[in-house]
Design an enzyme around this catalytic site. Structure first.
Site, mmCIF file in Angstrom:
data_model
loop_
_atom_site.group_PDB
_atom_site.id
_atom_site.type_symbol
_atom_site.label_atom_id
_atom_site.label_comp_id
_atom_site.label_asym_id
_atom_site.label_seq_id
_atom_site.Cartn_x
_atom_site.Cartn_y
_atom_site.Cartn_z
ATOM 1 C CG HIS A 128 -2.120 0.505 1.551
ATOM 2 N ND1 HIS A 128 -1.942 2.265 0.945
ATOM 3 C CD2 HIS A 128 -3.330 0.853 0.622
ATOM 4 C CE1 HIS A 128 -3.264 2.492 0.887
ATOM 5 N NE2 HIS A 128 -4.218 1.593 0.361
ATOM 6 C CG ASP A 165 -8.345 -2.571 -3.003
ATOM 7 O OD1 ASP A 165 -9.435 -2.333 -3.302
ATOM 8 O OD2 ASP A 165 -7.501 -1.978 -3.467
HETATM 9 N N1 COA Z 1 4.508 -7.307 -5.232
HETATM 10 C C1 COA Z 1 5.534 -7.229 -5.077
HETATM 11 N N2 COA Z 1 6.807 -6.675 -4.907
HETATM 12 C C2 COA Z 1 6.374 -5.251 -3.898
HETATM 13 C C3 COA Z 1 4.169 -5.094 -3.670
HETATM 14 C C4 COA Z 1 4.021 -5.987 -4.456
HETATM 15 N N3 COA Z 1 2.312 -5.827 -4.292
HETATM 16 N N4 COA Z 1 4.609 -4.060 -2.836
HETATM 17 C C5 COA Z 1 5.413 -3.530 -3.019
HETATM 18 N N5 COA Z 1 6.382 -4.336 -3.759
HETATM 19 C C6 COA Z 1 7.856 -3.692 -3.404
HETATM 20 C C7 COA Z 1 8.153 -2.956 -3.799
HETATM 21 O O1 COA Z 1 8.644 -3.437 -5.460
HETATM 22 C C8 COA Z 1 9.576 -2.516 -3.224
HETATM 23 O O2 COA Z 1 10.530 -3.631 -3.468
HETATM 24 P P1 COA Z 1 12.433 -2.926 -3.250
HETATM 25 O O3 COA Z 1 12.549 -2.462 -1.759
HETATM 26 O O4 COA Z 1 12.674 -3.919 -4.143
HETATM 27 O O5 COA Z 1 12.406 -1.145 -4.426
HETATM 28 C C9 COA Z 1 9.077 -2.890 -2.022
HETATM 29 O O6 COA Z 1 8.326 -3.179 -2.274
HETATM 30 C C10 COA Z 1 8.694 -1.495 -0.792
HETATM 31 O O7 COA Z 1 7.490 -1.185 -1.350
HETATM 32 P P2 COA Z 1 6.776 0.090 -1.016
HETATM 33 O O8 COA Z 1 8.090 1.569 -0.948
HETATM 34 O O9 COA Z 1 6.706 -0.261 0.160
HETATM 35 O O10 COA Z 1 5.589 0.263 -1.828
HETATM 36 P P3 COA Z 1 4.944 1.320 -3.166
HETATM 37 O O11 COA Z 1 4.575 3.112 -2.212
HETATM 38 O O12 COA Z 1 6.010 1.527 -3.885
HETATM 39 O O13 COA Z 1 3.826 0.723 -3.989
HETATM 40 C C11 COA Z 1 2.088 -0.852 -4.480
HETATM 41 C C12 COA Z 1 2.771 0.801 -3.298
HETATM 42 C C13 COA Z 1 0.160 -0.038 -3.697
HETATM 43 C C14 COA Z 1 1.345 1.027 -5.489
HETATM 44 C C15 COA Z 1 2.388 -1.499 -4.586
HETATM 45 O O14 COA Z 1 1.920 -1.716 -3.651
HETATM 46 C C16 COA Z 1 1.075 -1.904 -5.154
HETATM 47 O O15 COA Z 1 1.753 -2.228 -6.925
HETATM 48 N N6 COA Z 1 0.608 -2.772 -4.973
HETATM 49 C C17 COA Z 1 -0.488 -4.095 -6.278
HETATM 50 C C18 COA Z 1 -1.601 -3.320 -6.483
HETATM 51 C C19 COA Z 1 -2.691 -3.036 -5.022
HETATM 52 O O16 COA Z 1 -2.619 -4.057 -4.935
HETATM 53 N N7 COA Z 1 -3.356 -2.136 -5.921
HETATM 54 C C20 COA Z 1 -4.223 -1.468 -4.083
HETATM 55 C C21 COA Z 1 -3.414 -0.657 -2.888
HETATM 56 S S1 COA Z 1 -5.115 -0.603 -1.715
#
Ligand code: COA
Length: 380
Positions: free
Chosen positions: A263, A317
């Protein structure tokens, strides 16, 4: 102007856009509150109707106020024939979010102009929009399937009536409660894109129907609503529990995201997720498991094992799509269901914006050129 003033923040990330007392998030601690009440308490003890009142009025309703709201919502679910006629004139193969945006705007053409400073008139408009949204969604769903739209049942609340109108059968108590809690969980979430869109349109003193239609447009985009739709598509693509480990390996190896995990704001567990997870367990415990649910459980285990220490957990979600499918809600209605809850938050923000309004007028950082020479079209 200092160079700092000129610093552009993509997406206005971290820039305060309003002062608000409606909802509160602490992403590090995993806290979500509406008007100071923890979401866990509201999910356990409250109802969507009570939360609507809380968001709009800033306090819990008395039982008389809650009964009054329920009665007004039931009455307002009986929409003018003219708007239902417009819904029936829409193409059957459009996205239900586009249909919802169009039909809310159409409903606005059938109402008197609302004076946003008239407290009662604005309250009536909020009630009409909260009541109309699920009926408009159900009306489009019936239209595209060539079914008759059942009459709203005045004895049912928002969640149960919606299930009645899309499935043509009264839901059992557990199904109605699960959807009711899902509506509670999605009703507001601070300054997200659709709420910001609502406040920008509100700041022009446009009417609440335009405010709501604009917010629906913002929610339609795949970067905002729609994650739960993609969770379900992902579970279907994985196909079986045995395929989960290799699918996750491939996805993470390619630096892909697993839908339904992580998230932007919560850097620990999304506080809404365990609530819906508990209800999901109860629902499938009662009805028996399904292949999709089994794949979801296996995926949750695998991804939490691999990414849990990075703070990546299932978000709300991940569970909502699985639950909605089990309740008989079509996949492309998941974002409209989000809208039928969030409309309460949008309307609370509309009223709050009107209390101390200034039209939004941010600045741009100009990166174009100057002194261009005009050449006549014939010579270009
Ligand atoms: N799947 C795989 N890896 C994930 C991930 C996921 N769903 N969410 C985060 N990560 C990874 C990131 O790529 C990052 O990796 P790194 O350290 O190698 O760069 C690490 O975990 C930390 O990520 P973070 O900074 O906490 O998340 P973010 O702010 O970049 O992304 C979202 C947040 C919501 C965009 C992302 O988690 C995502 O795309 N999730 C899937 C879509 C989704 O479910 N959206 C609904 C949200 S309510």
């Amino acid at each position: 102007m200092t160079p700092k003033d000129n610093q552009y923040k993509p997406g206005l990330a971290g820039i305060p856009a309003a002062e608000s007392s409606i909802s509160y998030i602490d992403g590090d601690k995993g806290v979500l509150e509406y008007r100071g009440f923890p979401i866990e308490t509201l999910a356990e003890k409250s109802s969507f109707e009570e939360v609507c009142w809380l968001l709009l009025h800033g306090k819990l309703p008395t039982s008389k106020e809650l009964d009054g709201l329920r009665a007004e919502l039931a009455e307002a679910r009986r929409l003018p024939d003219a708007v239902l006629e417009i819904v029936r004139s829409l193409p059957r193969d459009g996205h239900p979010m586009a249909a919802l945006q169009a039909s809310i705007a159409a409903l606005g053409t059938m109402q008197e102009r609302v004076d946003p400073h008239d407290v009662r008139a604005s309250e009536v408009a909020c009630i009409r929009l909260i009541a109309a949204t699920p009926v408009l969604i159900a009306a489009y769903d019936a239209h595209r399937a060539g079914r008759d739209l059942p009459e709203p049942d005045a004895g049912l609340d928002t969640a149960a009536n919606f299930l009645w109108m899309i499935n043509g059968a009264a839901p059992d108590d557990l199904s109605a409660r699960v959807l009711d809690v899902a509506l509670v969980l999605h009703a507001d979430h601070t300054m997200n894109a659709s709420t910001f869109a609502a406040r920008v349109v509100a700041s022009t003193e446009a009417d609440p129907y335009s405010v709501c239609a604009s917010a629906v447009g913002a929610l339609y985009g795949p970067l905002h609503g729609g994650a739960n739709e993609r969770v379900l598509n992902q579970l279907e693509a994985i196909g079986s529990t045995d395929a989960v480990p290799s699918w996750v390996e491939e996805q993470l190896g390619a630096k892909g995201k697993v839908m339904g995990f992580g998230h932007r704001v919560y850097k620990t567990k999304d506080p809404r997720a365990p609530i819906l997870q508990g209800l999901t367990r109860e629902l499938f415990g009662k009805r028996g498991t399904t292949p999709i649910y089994d794949i979801a459980l296996a995926l949750e285990d695998e991804v939490t094992r691999r990414l849990g220490e990075k703070g990546i957990y299932p978000n709300v979600d991940f569970f909502s799509g699985i639950v909605y499918q089990e309740l008989g809600i079509a996949t492309d209605l998941f974002t409209p269901v989000f809208a039928m809850s969030r409309v309460a938050g949008w309307m609370a923000h509309w009223r709050e914006q009107m209390q101390d309004n200034r039209i939004f007028r941010p600045r741009q950082v100009f990166v174009g050129g100057h002194g261009a020479t005009y050449t006549d079209v014939a010579s270009r």
